[in-house]
Structure formats: structure tokens, C-alpha cells
Design an enzyme around this catalytic site. Sequence first.
Site, short mmCIF file in Angstrom:
data_model
loop_
_atom_site.label_atom_id
_atom_site.label_comp_id
_atom_site.label_asym_id
_atom_site.label_seq_id
_atom_site.Cartn_x
_atom_site.Cartn_y
_atom_site.Cartn_z
N THR A 94 40.54 37.52 41.18
CA THR A 94 41.85 37.42 40.52
C THR A 94 42.16 35.98 40.11
O THR A 94 42.68 35.74 39.02
CB THR A 94 42.96 37.93 41.44
OG1 THR A 94 42.84 37.30 42.72
CG2 THR A 94 42.86 39.43 41.63
N ASP A 384 39.00 41.51 50.26
CA ASP A 384 38.18 40.99 49.16
C ASP A 384 36.70 41.25 49.42
O ASP A 384 35.95 41.65 48.52
CB ASP A 384 38.43 39.49 48.99
CG ASP A 384 39.79 39.19 48.38
OD1 ASP A 384 40.44 40.13 47.90
OD2 ASP A 384 40.20 38.01 48.41
#
Length: 547
Positions: A94, A384
Site C-alpha cells: 500500500t 501483510d
Amino acid sequence: MANQPIFILPEGTERYSKRDALRMNITAAKVLAGIVRTTLGPKGMDKMLVNSLGDVTVTNDGATIMSEMDIAQPAARMLVETAKKQEEIVGDGTTSVVVIAGELLSKAEELLDDGIATSVVVKGFRNATEKAVELLQGIAIDADDKETLKKVAVTAMSGKGSDYAKEHLADLVVEAALRIEEDGKSDIENINIQRVSGDSVEDSFLAEGIVIDKAPLSKAMPKDIKNAKIAIMKYPIELKDINTDAKIDITSPDQFEMFLKNEEQMIRDLVDKVVDSGANVLFCQKGIDDMAEHYLKKAGIMTFKRVKKSDMERIAKATGAKLVTDIEDLSEDKLGSAGHVYLDKLFDHELTFIEECENPKASSIVLRGSTRYVTEQISRAIDDALGVVAATIEEGKVLIGGGACEIDLVKQLRDYGETVNGREQLAILKYAEALEVIPRTLVENAGLDTINLIADLKAAHEESNLIGINVFTGEVVDMKEAGVIEPLRVKIQALQSAGAASEMILRIDDMIAARNALNSTGPDESGNDASGMPPMPGMGGGMPPMM
């Protein structure tokens, strides 16, 4: 009347046209990229976010930072949505999306200032993105072993508060992802992370099955069941509310007693259906009446109510139980099985473990940490890592990290740009230049010599495309040997998302909004409005006269 101006927009409307609108949007994107840029890489810094209730979040996870910030500027919000979509699709990258998009827009602004048309810039960026994806697929290497998956997980967690335990956590992540693999895919929604404050991160473990944050309804119910037969229901074991228009006439105590007995019998009938199915553990997504709780306790059934939908789905995946929406359908063939279901207490946290399941396709990681802030931060790092490991399992391809693949892209895109005729070539060359922002940011965040290290990196790539930057030693080294590896899918998605976002912003040549949308609170002390931008002179409500 011939010279009378015509207004087609309501009073108070804000309008920014052409270059003013473009500059405003590009500036907002660059500001957002600047905020998250310092969090990139193993040496990235953290942000402290405090919401309106005073709750504190300390993180360097790009998705969390942008979701917690209250961003008003429309173009910046578009970038935030792009980053969120990146998180949903591949679970990581991101920050890279926003940083690359911000740099692309900055380079586009230089081209526009030189008189290059917006359409030419957009076309050049689009072609460069397609070429970059093609080049990445060409330099990707196979990831077909457990050790590579672990390196991917370690790389994803580096710099996210888990460095001192990332090897142990990476083992848990890889084991969990492989355990739930089906047909070459790992759905990480089937892995839940139970955070328990107390002890150290090294005490975190992968449960043998599913862990849910629930205790049985009653302390008198069984807390440890072997050879469990598990029923999962989306049906309340309680009496339905009487319609507000209904009227019951009771004229004697006998009638009242009979009414209560009928209610009790209805509850007993519902419980009997559970007992007759052979279940000795019941998970109910709806409510359970106190009277039903009493009878379930007498029957020795370990019962849970108001279980989360996500937990119900994982229990079904792990035990093979089928969700029952009508108690009339509950039967032995709908039950799941587990060798051991028991309640355990970790510090002040009561957790129920469902273990010894046959070929479970769901799992749980119990994450320990000294404080709530520690476990929250490391939980985001594990999220993640799970995302990138799942992407690697499905794609089977990885790239060399540490800025190696970006520098290789810069070199090859410049060669490609030289073959393109016209002004589009300038856009492709600027696109290549923009990709240097990733290795440059890694070096800057580590406090190293940016100019010399980037020059050394470019020179080393004349010999090998595996060379990247070791931010811990300040040297350019073989990143494959160093174990710094990233999933191909994450990098491709980041380039495509950043390219699409920058193109979308560049194509906007007019902003028309109600005053409340961009200036709801009026200018602040610095003279800027709620969007973070200074008011534009001569852009008040109304269109210019139509001659």
C-alpha cells in the site's frame, strides 16, 4: 440583456479549472505520498495516530495510516481508495502504491510545465506501465519451496515492529498458509489471529486447529470434550417475540401455569433436537434462552452463543460441520468432528481451542505481546506477511527486493523509451525516472548516502540484476543471497494501481464542488481550507459569462 452574465451553478459552488484543478490534485497526491513515504522499508519510521475518542494507534503500515486519517481532499481520497484496494487484493504494497503514484504525478507536472499535452503524458505512462509489467514477468524467479515462502514473509514483516521475532513469526505464517492450501490457493480469511497481551512475541504459536475468543455459556458446562461432535447453527434457541398486535386472554392461574408450561415445552423441544442429533458441542450465531441454557447444561452440551460469522465459517472449514439455518434440519450428518475441544486461559483471556481436526482448512495464530499496542502492531505485520505468502503460493513467482527490481526496470524502460518516437518518449523516460523513488526512499529512510549508493547500485546492475541495497550495512549486495524477496503479484499490482491512479488524476481538468465539500469549516490559521489547499483567487461560485 445581451451582456448579462448567466450563472448555471448554485451560489457558493467552488470551481477550479484546467491547470488550477490539476495542480491542486497533484499537490494533494504529493502531500499524501510525503506522509507515508518515511514509513517505507526496514528502516521506516512509525506514525502515531490519535482519533477523536483519544484512541492511539502506532504503526508504519500504509493501509492503517491512510484508513485512520480523515482525508478531505478528493484526489487524495482517490489515492487512499487505490491503496485500500491494493490491500484487499494482495495484502501488502500500500505504501509503495501511494509513493509511486505521487512520484509519477510529480514527473507528469514537470512534463506539463514543459508544454507536453496531458493526453500524451497519460498515453506514455500507460504504455510504460504495460511494458514494466511485461519486464517484471520476465525477471521473476520461481518460488517452489518452503524456504522461499519464509523469506517472502520475513521481507514483508521487516521494519514493522517484529524484527526481533520475525524468523519465528515467519515460520508460523508459512505453516498456517500451507495448512489451509487448497488447489494451489490459500484463502487467508480462514486464518484468524488471536491477540493476547502478556509474555513476549516469541511465545506466539500456531494452534493445531481453530481458536475462538469465547467461553461456554455457563461455568457448569463441560470445559473439555474429547471426540467432539460439533453443531453450528444460525438459528436462535429461544422463544420468538409475540407480535405486538397479538392479545392473550388469561382468566385463571391454571391458564397462566399452562401458558408457562407450553413455553417451557417449546424450549425443551428445541434442545431435544440438538440432543437427538448427537452433538456434544454447539456453536450458535444467534441468541440462546436462559431456560435453553439450563437444559443444554443438563444434557452436558458445551454451548456457545453469539459466535461471530467469521468464526462460524472457520469452524465449518476446520471440522467439516455444515451450517444449519433451521433447527429442523439439524441431524447427525450435519455435524463436524474434532478430537479435542477445550477451554484454556492465557493470562486473563479465556479462549476455546478446537483441535485434532481431520485435514482442517482453517487455522489460528495465537499472538502474544507485552502490551496491547505491541500485539496490534505485530498483528498488522502478520496480516501483510499472510497476504504476500498467499500471493506467492498462488502465483509461484517472486522478485528480488531491496530496490533491485526497480533499478532493473529503470534501466530497461529507458532502453525501451529510446525506441519510441515522438513526445511519448519523454513520458516513458519520466516514468522510468519515477521508479527510482523506491530505492531512493529505502536509502533515505536508512539515513545513508543517497547519491553514491544509487550510483553504485546502477553500476552494479550492469553486471547482475540481483544486486540491491542492504540498508543495515549501507552496501550493495546480492539480494537473493541475502534472502530479500518480494512476491511478483504485489509488485505488479502496485505498478498497475499507481499507474491507474495517476492517470485518473491527470485526466481531471475541472473540479466543481459545493462549498461545504471543500471548505466546510472555512480557512484555518494558515489560510488553507478544509481540503488542505489555499483558496484560489477568482474561483468563486458561478460560471463566467457566456458570450
